[in-house]
Write an enzyme that holds these catalytic residues in place. Structure first.
Site, PDB file in Angstrom:
ATOM      1  N   PRO A  29     -20.460  35.002   9.188  1.00 19.61           N
ATOM      2  CA  PRO A  29     -21.199  33.993   9.954  1.00 19.61           C
ATOM      3  C   PRO A  29     -21.231  34.435  11.409  1.00 19.61           C
ATOM      4  O   PRO A  29     -20.195  34.795  11.974  1.00 19.61           O
ATOM      5  CB  PRO A  29     -20.361  32.716   9.776  1.00 19.61           C
ATOM      6  CG  PRO A  29     -18.995  33.182   9.391  1.00 19.61           C
ATOM      7  CD  PRO A  29     -19.162  34.507   8.715  1.00 19.61           C
ATOM      8  N   GLN A  83     -20.890  26.673   7.136  1.00 24.74           N
ATOM      9  CA  GLN A  83     -19.658  26.747   7.921  1.00 24.74           C
ATOM     10  C   GLN A  83     -19.653  25.662   9.000  1.00 24.74           C
ATOM     11  O   GLN A  83     -20.590  25.550   9.791  1.00 24.74           O
ATOM     12  CB  GLN A  83     -19.477  28.106   8.586  1.00 24.74           C
ATOM     13  CG  GLN A  83     -18.031  28.229   9.047  1.00 24.74           C
ATOM     14  CD  GLN A  83     -17.777  29.304  10.066  1.00 24.74           C
ATOM     15  OE1 GLN A  83     -18.445  29.368  11.088  1.00 24.74           O
ATOM     16  NE2 GLN A  83     -16.792  30.138   9.789  1.00 24.74           N
ATOM     17  N   CYS A 114     -12.795  30.779  15.722  1.00 24.92           N
ATOM     18  CA  CYS A 114     -13.655  31.053  16.879  1.00 24.92           C
ATOM     19  C   CYS A 114     -12.829  31.021  18.165  1.00 24.92           C
ATOM     20  O   CYS A 114     -12.039  30.108  18.388  1.00 24.92           O
ATOM     21  CB  CYS A 114     -14.782  30.022  16.942  1.00 24.92           C
ATOM     22  SG  CYS A 114     -15.898  30.335  18.320  1.00 24.92           S
ATOM     23  N   HIS A 183      -9.894  37.183   9.788  1.00 25.61           N
ATOM     24  CA  HIS A 183     -10.265  38.147  10.837  1.00 25.61           C
ATOM     25  C   HIS A 183      -8.932  38.576  11.444  1.00 25.61           C
ATOM     26  O   HIS A 183      -8.267  37.778  12.117  1.00 25.61           O
ATOM     27  CB  HIS A 183     -11.172  37.465  11.872  1.00 25.61           C
ATOM     28  CG  HIS A 183     -11.512  38.359  13.036  1.00 25.61           C
ATOM     29  ND1 HIS A 183     -12.173  37.910  14.151  1.00 25.61           N
ATOM     30  CD2 HIS A 183     -11.285  39.689  13.257  1.00 25.61           C
ATOM     31  CE1 HIS A 183     -12.334  38.911  15.003  1.00 25.61           C
ATOM     32  NE2 HIS A 183     -11.804  39.994  14.485  1.00 25.61           N
ATOM     33  N   GLY A 215     -13.002  42.347  10.000  1.00 25.44           N
ATOM     34  CA  GLY A 215     -12.717  42.892  11.317  1.00 25.44           C
ATOM     35  C   GLY A 215     -13.018  44.368  11.421  1.00 25.44           C
ATOM     36  O   GLY A 215     -12.452  45.173  10.679  1.00 25.44           O
ATOM     37  N   ARG A 239     -20.567  42.454  13.207  1.00 23.42           N
ATOM     38  CA  ARG A 239     -21.399  43.139  14.202  1.00 23.42           C
ATOM     39  C   ARG A 239     -22.097  44.380  13.662  1.00 23.42           C
ATOM     40  O   ARG A 239     -23.248  44.639  14.019  1.00 23.42           O
ATOM     41  CB  ARG A 239     -20.546  43.464  15.435  1.00 23.42           C
ATOM     42  CG  ARG A 239     -20.159  42.210  16.214  1.00 23.42           C
ATOM     43  CD  ARG A 239     -18.993  42.456  17.128  1.00 23.42           C
ATOM     44  NE  ARG A 239     -17.820  42.870  16.352  1.00 23.42           N
ATOM     45  CZ  ARG A 239     -16.735  43.415  16.868  1.00 23.42           C
ATOM     46  NH1 ARG A 239     -16.660  43.626  18.156  1.00 23.42           N
ATOM     47  NH2 ARG A 239     -15.714  43.746  16.091  1.00 23.42           N
TER      48      ARG A 239
HETATM   49  C1  LIG Z   1     -22.366  37.033  18.040  1.00 23.81           C
HETATM   50  C2  LIG Z   1     -21.237  36.546  17.171  1.00 23.81           C
HETATM   51  C3  LIG Z   1     -21.248  35.247  16.700  1.00 23.81           C
HETATM   52  C4  LIG Z   1     -20.208  34.789  15.868  1.00 23.81           C
HETATM   53  N1  LIG Z   1     -20.276  33.522  15.358  1.00 23.81           N
HETATM   54  C5  LIG Z   1     -19.358  33.126  14.436  1.00 23.81           C
HETATM   55  C6  LIG Z   1     -19.493  31.889  13.751  1.00 23.81           C
HETATM   56  O1  LIG Z   1     -20.456  31.124  13.937  1.00 23.81           O
HETATM   57  N2  LIG Z   1     -18.513  31.560  12.847  1.00 23.81           N
HETATM   58  C7  LIG Z   1     -17.438  32.379  12.586  1.00 23.81           C
HETATM   59  O2  LIG Z   1     -16.581  32.054  11.766  1.00 23.81           O
HETATM   60  N3  LIG Z   1     -17.306  33.559  13.221  1.00 23.81           N
HETATM   61  C8  LIG Z   1     -18.246  33.954  14.102  1.00 23.81           C
HETATM   62  N4  LIG Z   1     -18.147  35.197  14.673  1.00 23.81           N
HETATM   63  C9  LIG Z   1     -17.045  36.096  14.246  1.00 23.81           C
HETATM   64  C10 LIG Z   1     -17.483  36.958  13.038  1.00 23.81           C
HETATM   65  O3  LIG Z   1     -17.751  36.170  11.916  1.00 23.81           O
HETATM   66  C11 LIG Z   1     -16.394  37.983  12.677  1.00 23.81           C
HETATM   67  O4  LIG Z   1     -15.227  37.296  12.311  1.00 23.81           O
HETATM   68  C12 LIG Z   1     -16.074  38.917  13.838  1.00 23.81           C
HETATM   69  O5  LIG Z   1     -17.253  39.369  14.473  1.00 23.81           O
HETATM   70  C13 LIG Z   1     -15.259  40.128  13.369  1.00 23.81           C
HETATM   71  O6  LIG Z   1     -15.988  40.869  12.431  1.00 23.81           O
HETATM   72  P1  LIG Z   1     -16.765  42.245  12.850  1.00 23.81           P
HETATM   73  O7  LIG Z   1     -15.763  43.109  13.553  1.00 23.81           O
HETATM   74  O8  LIG Z   1     -17.244  42.810  11.559  1.00 23.81           O
HETATM   75  O9  LIG Z   1     -17.870  41.852  13.787  1.00 23.81           O
HETATM   76  C14 LIG Z   1     -19.136  35.650  15.527  1.00 23.81           C
HETATM   77  C15 LIG Z   1     -19.141  36.953  16.021  1.00 23.81           C
HETATM   78  C16 LIG Z   1     -20.170  37.421  16.825  1.00 23.81           C
HETATM   79  C17 LIG Z   1     -20.156  38.845  17.297  1.00 23.81           C
END
Ligand SMILES: Cc1cc2nc3c(=O)[nH]c(=O)nc-3n(C[C@H](O)[C@H](O)[C@H](O)COP(=O)(O)O)c2cc1C
Length: 339
Positions: A29, A83, A114, A183, A215, A239
């Site tokens: 998300p 969510q 968050c 995460h 992560g 990301r």
């Molecule tokens: C732009 C952005 C918006 C995010 N919004 C949410 C969200 O709405 N809900 C949530 O649980 N995590 C949110 N996250 C966290 C991601 O779901 C994820 O846990 C985090 O980016 C780590 O994963 P990654 O390293 O693959 O990006 C957000 C992350 C980013 C970068």
């Protein structure tokens, strides 16, 4: 879906409650990113489940700020996870019932990870990790009023000295949650520092419900490593999916075939325009367009010029004209400057 990721780990489909998860990778998300058009293209490429951007349940009960665009999904996206975030268990439960009645998602997930200031300052997101009693109220309350699975998404804890993911995982399972996403960083670590794979492995070992690891997965190798090391049930990718949604089909960034690239990107822009309207659709698409154009050998100034074109018709024509030039396609982005 054309292709499934080739992992050395053998993926086994698993259940979140009664919802079957058929693929190993799940789009995370992401507020401002994982709207219905993006979820649909990633789902078609192989993401196993569609998580909405977080929905503020204060908005749902107050009839104030519009939250409905966040809830919209197409049937092809199912299974769909709504969510939610809030600091007030009673309000969250009330809002969840209203949302379920209207939209019928397959799963409800609660954001407990968050780290954004305006979310934690009001007691929601990762701040909930500091209040295990509230976590009990939320999970217990949601499980009691819903017949669909309830899940949570957490971090390791607030900071290095207060890591409590094992306690939170145990609470979630004991009160009826059907899965947990970790995460593997603390709230204080935000997006810095390496991921703590060991913690995902410990959580997996300590629980019977599915554990989704999250992560810093940037490549198939990273995903493989997380599976191998932690034995988690699935991995969640955030990301990296913004510049490489094809990761859900098992393509690393430098492997995406041009024909698939072109087909996906054209569909992405067209569905964004249908969903948000032509003008707003092009504006919201800019953050993706920037990434997609970085795969072409063109000067950075030209990219800025294209993505800031105001007129939607002119933007679409220029954008398509450029990406249709296969000779300029260089596949990988050399520098992920703003991640
Ligand atoms: C732009 C952005 C918006 C995010 N919004 C949410 C969200 O709405 N809900 C949530 O649980 N995590 C949110 N996250 C966290 C991601 O779901 C994820 O846990 C985090 O980016 C780590 O994963 P990654 O390293 O693959 O990006 C957000 C992350 C980013 C970068």
């Amino acid at each position: 879906m054309d292709r499934v990721p080739q992992l050395s780990h053998s993926f086994r489909p698993f259940l979140i409650g009664d919802v079957q998860v058929n693929n190993p990778f799940i789009l995370a998300p992401m507020d401002g990113i994982s709207d219905s058009p993006f979820r649909l293209i990633t789902r078609e490429l192989g993401s196993a489940v569609s998580y909405t951007e977080f929905i503020n349940t204060m908005d749902v009960v107050s009839h104030g700020v519009s939250y409905e665009k966040r809830c919209f999904f197409s049937e092809a996206e199912r299974p769909v996870v709504f969510q939610l975030f809030d600091d007030d268990p009673a309000r969250m439960i009330k809002a969840s019932l209203k949302l379920y009645q209207r939209w019928k998602p397959d799963i409800i997930d609660v954001n407990m990870g968050c780290s954004v200031r305006h979310v934690v300052n009001r007691g929601a997101g990762a701040e909930l990790l500091r209040h295990p009693n509230k976590i009990i109220e939320i999970v217990d309350g949601l499980v009691k009023v819903h017949s669909i699975p309830i899940t949570i998404k957490i971090r390791l804890g607030w900071d290095e000295l207060s890591k409590n993911y094992l306690e939170v995982g145990r609470i979630a399972q004991d009160y009826g949650a059907s899965a947990i996403t970790l995460h593997a960083r603390t709230k204080e670590q935000n997006f810095m520092d390496p991921i703590d794979l060991e913690s995902i492995a410990s959580l997996k070992q300590s629980l019977q419900i599915p554990v989704i690891g999250n992560g810093n997965i940037q490549s198939i190798k990273d995903a493989d490593q997380m599976f191998e090391y932690t034995e988690c049930d699935a991995v969640m990718i955030g990301r990296a999916a913004i510049w490489n949604p094809w990761i859900f089909s098992g393509f690393d960034e430098n492997e995406v075939p041009y024909s698939l690239f072109l087909e996906t990107v054209k569909k992405h822009l067209e569905t964004m325009k249908q969903f948000h309207g032509p003008e707003k659709g092009c504006i919201v698409f800019r953050k993706f367009a920037k990434k997609y154009l970085q795969k072409f050998s063109i000067p950075a100034e030209r990219i800025v010029e294209i993505i800031t074109t105001q007129d939607p018709v002119q933007f679409t024509n220029t954008f398509f004209h450029l990406i249709e030039n296969k000779n300029l396609y260089v596949r990988s982005i050399t520098k992920h400057d703003d991640e």
